[in-house]
Design an enzyme around this catalytic site. Structure first.
Site, PDB file in Angstrom:
ATOM      1  N   CYS A 112       0.817  -1.224   0.000  1.00  0.00           N
ATOM      2  CA  CYS A 112       0.000   0.000   0.000  1.00  0.00           C
ATOM      3  C   CYS A 112       0.848   1.270   0.000  1.00  0.00           C
ATOM      4  O   CYS A 112       0.314   2.366  -0.148  1.00  0.00           O
ATOM      5  CB  CYS A 112      -0.961  -0.013   1.192  1.00  0.00           C
ATOM      6  SG  CYS A 112      -2.079  -1.413   1.144  1.00  0.00           S
ATOM      7  N   HIS A 253      -3.118   7.175   1.896  1.00  0.00           N
ATOM      8  CA  HIS A 253      -3.599   5.861   1.477  1.00  0.00           C
ATOM      9  C   HIS A 253      -4.940   5.621   2.156  1.00  0.00           C
ATOM     10  O   HIS A 253      -5.084   5.805   3.367  1.00  0.00           O
ATOM     11  CB  HIS A 253      -2.574   4.796   1.873  1.00  0.00           C
ATOM     12  CG  HIS A 253      -3.113   3.405   1.790  1.00  0.00           C
ATOM     13  ND1 HIS A 253      -3.761   2.936   0.675  1.00  0.00           N
ATOM     14  CD2 HIS A 253      -3.130   2.391   2.708  1.00  0.00           C
ATOM     15  CE1 HIS A 253      -4.134   1.689   0.888  1.00  0.00           C
ATOM     16  NE2 HIS A 253      -3.773   1.335   2.109  1.00  0.00           N
ATOM     17  N   ASN A 283     -10.196  -0.011   0.496  1.00  0.00           N
ATOM     18  CA  ASN A 283      -8.729   0.045   0.407  1.00  0.00           C
ATOM     19  C   ASN A 283      -8.275  -0.640  -0.885  1.00  0.00           C
ATOM     20  O   ASN A 283      -8.341  -1.859  -1.001  1.00  0.00           O
ATOM     21  CB  ASN A 283      -8.152  -0.655   1.651  1.00  0.00           C
ATOM     22  CG  ASN A 283      -6.631  -0.730   1.639  1.00  0.00           C
ATOM     23  OD1 ASN A 283      -5.989  -0.501   0.626  1.00  0.00           O
ATOM     24  ND2 ASN A 283      -6.046  -1.073   2.783  1.00  0.00           N
TER      25      ASN A 283
HETATM   26  N1  COA Z   1     -18.131  -7.565  11.029  1.00  0.00           N
HETATM   27  C1  COA Z   1     -18.599  -7.717  12.270  1.00  0.00           C
HETATM   28  N2  COA Z   1     -17.827  -7.968  13.334  1.00  0.00           N
HETATM   29  C2  COA Z   1     -16.489  -8.051  13.104  1.00  0.00           C
HETATM   30  C3  COA Z   1     -15.933  -7.900  11.829  1.00  0.00           C
HETATM   31  C4  COA Z   1     -16.826  -7.664  10.772  1.00  0.00           C
HETATM   32  N3  COA Z   1     -16.390  -7.486   9.506  1.00  0.00           N
HETATM   33  N4  COA Z   1     -14.591  -8.030  11.918  1.00  0.00           N
HETATM   34  C5  COA Z   1     -14.308  -8.251  13.200  1.00  0.00           C
HETATM   35  N5  COA Z   1     -15.460  -8.269  13.935  1.00  0.00           N
HETATM   36  C6  COA Z   1     -15.620  -8.455  15.367  1.00  0.00           C
HETATM   37  C7  COA Z   1     -14.469  -9.186  15.986  1.00  0.00           C
HETATM   38  O1  COA Z   1     -14.653 -10.568  15.892  1.00  0.00           O
HETATM   39  C8  COA Z   1     -14.517  -8.682  17.407  1.00  0.00           C
HETATM   40  O2  COA Z   1     -15.525  -9.420  18.088  1.00  0.00           O
HETATM   41  P1  COA Z   1     -15.313  -9.852  19.633  1.00  0.00           P
HETATM   42  O3  COA Z   1     -15.147  -8.551  20.373  1.00  0.00           O
HETATM   43  O4  COA Z   1     -16.562 -10.586  19.913  1.00  0.00           O
HETATM   44  O5  COA Z   1     -14.073 -10.674  19.632  1.00  0.00           O
HETATM   45  C9  COA Z   1     -15.006  -7.247  17.283  1.00  0.00           C
HETATM   46  O6  COA Z   1     -15.619  -7.163  15.981  1.00  0.00           O
HETATM   47  C10 COA Z   1     -13.907  -6.211  17.368  1.00  0.00           C
HETATM   48  O7  COA Z   1     -12.829  -6.641  16.548  1.00  0.00           O
HETATM   49  P2  COA Z   1     -11.509  -5.801  16.461  1.00  0.00           P
HETATM   50  O8  COA Z   1     -10.557  -6.525  15.558  1.00  0.00           O
HETATM   51  O9  COA Z   1     -11.048  -5.422  17.835  1.00  0.00           O
HETATM   52  O10 COA Z   1     -12.035  -4.495  15.734  1.00  0.00           O
HETATM   53  P3  COA Z   1     -11.282  -3.137  15.533  1.00  0.00           P
HETATM   54  O11 COA Z   1     -12.018  -2.058  16.215  1.00  0.00           O
HETATM   55  O12 COA Z   1      -9.802  -3.259  15.768  1.00  0.00           O
HETATM   56  O13 COA Z   1     -11.486  -2.901  13.969  1.00  0.00           O
HETATM   57  C11 COA Z   1     -10.307  -3.097  11.898  1.00  0.00           C
HETATM   58  C12 COA Z   1     -10.952  -3.853  13.059  1.00  0.00           C
HETATM   59  C13 COA Z   1      -9.744  -4.125  10.935  1.00  0.00           C
HETATM   60  C14 COA Z   1     -11.393  -2.280  11.194  1.00  0.00           C
HETATM   61  C15 COA Z   1      -9.206  -2.152  12.442  1.00  0.00           C
HETATM   62  O14 COA Z   1      -8.360  -2.857  13.317  1.00  0.00           O
HETATM   63  C16 COA Z   1      -8.392  -1.549  11.353  1.00  0.00           C
HETATM   64  O15 COA Z   1      -8.889  -0.817  10.516  1.00  0.00           O
HETATM   65  N6  COA Z   1      -7.077  -1.813  11.327  1.00  0.00           N
HETATM   66  C17 COA Z   1      -6.225  -1.320  10.270  1.00  0.00           C
HETATM   67  C18 COA Z   1      -6.329  -2.258   9.110  1.00  0.00           C
HETATM   68  C19 COA Z   1      -5.795  -1.691   7.837  1.00  0.00           C
HETATM   69  O16 COA Z   1      -6.031  -0.553   7.530  1.00  0.00           O
HETATM   70  N7  COA Z   1      -5.096  -2.523   7.083  1.00  0.00           N
HETATM   71  C20 COA Z   1      -4.558  -2.186   5.822  1.00  0.00           C
HETATM   72  C21 COA Z   1      -3.414  -1.280   5.968  1.00  0.00           C
HETATM   73  S1  COA Z   1      -2.708  -1.003   4.423  1.00  0.00           S
END
Ligand code: COA
Length: 327
Positions: A112, A253, A283
């Site tokens: 990315c 990005h 993304n």
């Molecule tokens: N739909 C519904 N629930 C979901 C889910 C989805 N698509 N994905 C995860 N969950 C659930 C998880 O299982 C978790 O449940 P639990 O609390 O019962 O265990 C809960 O939602 C929270 O998950 P978590 O991973 O803590 O969420 P978060 O607030 O960290 O958000 C992202 C997840 C991926 C959106 C976030 O971490 C993020 O954006 N990270 C950066 C990723 C990124 O940009 N990557 C590319 C970089 S180039």
């Protein structure tokens, strides 16, 4: 020393839209969860008729048209991608499809961060006087490598392609840049080779196989992005002899609206100066910054003389910023 001028932008138009509601039919998620956590409402998906080369070519063609540069004037094509049609490289297919018969073409992989890394790489050839007209493309078809049953990753990504044309000019409009890598965090985001051993003959075993779908530690990547991206932009601004107050447009990005908001907040950039197309594209990896630039230029937002603080970040881990002025 010749300067670098950005004289055109373009993107590819993908028609297939995958909304959050449609995705909810496949995995246990919802429009509300995805939109609240990421800002994404839909993403575009390449059709079986599309290829990485065809999308990259369309974006490059549109950028050349805006720049009023003909394909035969192009000296270099740098294609930033992590999802090539051919592991030996896809840029030469783009060169052929464009009719850029004089151009040398190669792929560059930095996930990315690919577009920013490619932009800076291409600029060096112009600054050294080697090339005059360069096309920098960011294109990715991550849908090929997404685990569509993993709700923690599949909701984030989309397909796309964007491009810019760089031209040698008296005035240098690549005002400053900073690029970084940290392999100790490589395990946080991967599209890794998945070997399968096969005994070839006697005691000789070869590794065959394909690539495993994308895996990610979302929380670690989030923490990395919100701390490192403002820092790298400030370093690039320092090299440009500019301050945060000089940023006309923050073009990050497009990974997550919360990351965009947090970075803008840290830099003191008002929301109306942040370019975001998260809601419509998700993304798109190396494509996200050139698509964002192209849409903002064509919408009349980014204008001649405007200073853009661009920043890419992602797998590697890699991150980098380029401060550029639209010609
Ligand atoms: N739909 C519904 N629930 C979901 C889910 C989805 N698509 N994905 C995860 N969950 C659930 C998880 O299982 C978790 O449940 P639990 O609390 O019962 O265990 C809960 O939602 C929270 O998950 P978590 O991973 O803590 O969420 P978060 O607030 O960290 O958000 C992202 C997840 C991926 C959106 C976030 O971490 C993020 O954006 N990270 C950066 C990723 C990124 O940009 N990557 C590319 C970089 S180039």
């Amino acid at each position: 020393m010749p300067g670098v001028s950005l004289v055109g932008s373009g993107s590819a138009c993908l028609t297939a839209q995958l909304t959050n509601d449609a995705l909810s039919q496949r995995v246990d998620t919802s429009d509300d969860w995805i939109a609240t956590r990421t800002g994404i409402r839909q993403r575009h998906i390449a059709t079986p008729q599309d290829s990485l080369a065809s999308l990259a070519t369309e974006a490059a063609r549109n950028a050349l048209a805006m720049a009023e540069v003909s394909a035969t004037e192009v000296d270099l094509i740098v294609l930033a991608t992590s999802t090539p049609d051919d592991l030996f490289g896809t840029a030469c297919q783009v060169q052929q499809a464009l009719g850029a018969t004089r151009a040398v073409a190669f792929d560059l992989t930095a996930a990315c961060s690919g577009f920013v890394f490619a932009l800076v790489t291409a600029a060096q050839y112009i600054r050294t006087g080697v090339f005059k007209n360069v096309v920098v493309i960011g294109a990715d078809v991550l849908s090929r490598w997404t685990d569509w049953d993993d709700r923690t990753t599949c909701v984030l990504f989309g397909d796309g392609a964007g491009a810019v044309v760089l031209r040698a000019a008296e005035r240098d409009r690549l005002l400053g840049f900073e690029l970084c890598s940290d392999g100790s965090l490589n395990h946080c985001l991967n599209l890794a080779y998945q070997p399968e051993s096969e005994v070839l003959v006697g005691d000789i075993t070869v590794q065959k196989g394909t690539f495993a779908p994308i895996t990610m530690n979302g929380r670690e990547v989030y923490k990395f992005a919100v701390s490192r991206v403002p820092e790298v932009i400030e370093k690039a601004l320092f090299r440009a002899n500019l301050t945060n107050a000089d940023i006309d447009w923050l073009v990050l990005h497009q990974a997550n609206q919360r990351i965009l908001d947090a970075v803008a907040d840290r830099l003191g950039v008002p929301a109306e100066r942040v370019v975001s197309n998260m809601a419509r594209h998700g993304n798109t990896s190396a494509a996200s910054i050139p698509i964002a630039i192209d849409e903002a230029v064509r919408a009349g937002k980014i204008k001649a003389g405007d200073v853009m603080a661009t920043a890419g970040f992602g797998a590697g881990l890699t991150w980098g910023s380029a401060i550029v002025q639209w010609a």
